[in-house]
Design an enzyme around this catalytic site. Structure first.
Site, short mmCIF file in Angstrom:
data_model
loop_
_atom_site.label_atom_id
_atom_site.label_comp_id
_atom_site.label_asym_id
_atom_site.label_seq_id
_atom_site.Cartn_x
_atom_site.Cartn_y
_atom_site.Cartn_z
N SER A 141 0.88 -1.27 -0.05
CA SER A 141 -0.06 0.21 -0.03
C SER A 141 0.93 1.23 -0.11
O SER A 141 0.11 2.37 -0.10
CB SER A 141 -0.98 0.09 1.29
N TYR A 179 -10.54 2.77 5.61
CA TYR A 179 -9.27 2.45 4.62
C TYR A 179 -9.91 1.09 3.74
O TYR A 179 -10.21 0.24 4.17
CB TYR A 179 -8.19 1.73 5.52
#
Length: 373
Positions: free
Chosen positions: A75, A161
């Site tokens: 990420s 998220y």
């Protein structure tokens, strides 16, 4: 575990020895505790780059880690995607406050189609899931997922998220430029950032540098394809290239105004989430920052659970006195990047095994804190 000798470049001898001692003390026990085969650490301090390399890029082939070894960064890729989107905004190709449906007309009338590009990039367009369902694999299934999405929260009220949220964010920027996302990233953004060994798809010439990842059972593994993999977790890069990316965050490239302005956009503050302010890709904390706040902000709960948030209007500009960071992982790799513009320091920690965020944050905090003395 056999550790490769640490390599430290471009530093006075005493400083190099002191810094090497601090990095060794933070990294070597971490590798033993979590069974990590190889790690690369890069530190930037007031104009000087320092590289420290440990262990094996491949246990089978006994290939040592170097500053040029390619790691999956998971990420951390989101910060590259955010830079691409911000560059499109700076160059007038995309409006961050436009609804998603403006760039993907197939989302017109859908719940997610009204979320803005900026909200999707800050995980606040709606409480989208962390991952797509296993049944979503093809582009057609991905589009259908968004078209049939049922709203869960008011826009801008929750931070969830989400790879689907960030993935759509990047996809919209490609559509705004009438090019596939991967083409824009590979042919435009990465070259303009000066990154010569950063890839979505590692080319044949660099495959010998691609570290082997190891899963929780110590079996060899590398990241596979998936919906929006390129946007959310697809970057492979080296400690040297990633430290260059950090240097751009600290001292943006003066020759490319669009890059400079885009970096400032990604470092802006758009949503408040406790002690953390959500930027685009980056997350930031007022500096000085406590280790406790960093551990909370990078905890599993911040990844897996919704957080109440509020939009910051007008958005906050980039803040020099801030700790910026991003974690990233795939099944076989773990990464952490942090920097403080006001101190002109930054750190990159790459490993070919996924391990807890807490350990990454503690190591980085220890190393950067030791440089204040």
């Amino acid at each position: 575990m056999l550790l490769a000798l640490a390599a430290v470049l471009a530093a006075p001898p005493l400083l190099a020895a002191d810094l090497q001692s601090e990095v060794d003390a933070a990294i070597e026990p971490l590798m033993r505790e979590h069974g990590i085969a190889g790690m690369a650490v890069a530190v930037y301090d007031n104009g000087q780059a320092h590289y420290f390399n440990y262990g094996w890029a491949s246990k089978r082939d006994k290939v040592a880690v170097t500053r040029d070894t390619l790691f999956e960064v998971g990420s951390v890729s989101k910060t590259f995607t955010a830079t691409l989107v911000a560059m499109a905004s700076v160059e007038g190709k995309l409006d961050l406050d436009a609804p998603a449906s403006q760039y993907q007309p197939a989302l017109a009338g859908s719940a997610i189609g009204s979320a803005t590009v900026r909200e999707l990039g800050a995980y606040s367009g709606d409480c989208l899931p962390l991952q797509f369902p296993d049944t979503v694999q093809t582009p057609e299934q991905t589009l259908a997922f968004f078209q049939h999405w049922q709203r869960r929260s008011e826009r801008g009220s929750q931070r969830c998220y989400s790879n689907p949220s960030l993935g759509l964010f990047g996809d919209l920027a490609g559509r705004a430029q009438q090019q596939p996302f991967a083409q824009v990233m590979t042919e435009n953004v990465l070259p303009r950032l000066g990154l010569q060994h950063t890839w979505l798809e590692v080319p044949a010439n660099d495959r010998g540098l691609y570290a082997q990842g190891y899963d929780a059972d110590n079996k060899p593994v590398r990241v596979g394809p998936g919906p929006y993999a390129e946007q959310a977790y697809g970057i492979k890069t080296s400690a040297s290239d990633l430290l260059h990316f950090v240097q751009l965050q600290l001292q943006p490239a003066p020759r490319d105004a669009a890059v400079r302005q885009a970096i400032a956009i990604t470092q802006g503050g758009y949503f408040e989430v406790g002690a953390m302010t959500q930027g685009l890709g980056w997350e930031r904390y007022p500096y000085p920052v406590s280790l406790e706040n960093l551990l909370v902000g990078n905890s599993a709960a911040m990844i897996r659970e919704p957080q109440a948030t509020r939009p910051i209007t007008p958005a906050l500009p980039a803040e020099p006195a801030a700790w910026y960071n991003k974690t990233g992982a795939t099944n076989g790799f773990g990464a952490y990047v942090a920097f403080v513009p006001a101190r002109q320091v930054g750190i990159v920690i790459l490993a070919n095994r996924n391990y807890p965020n807490e350990a990454r944050v503690r190591a980085a905090y220890r190393i950067l804190s030791s440089m204040e003395q």
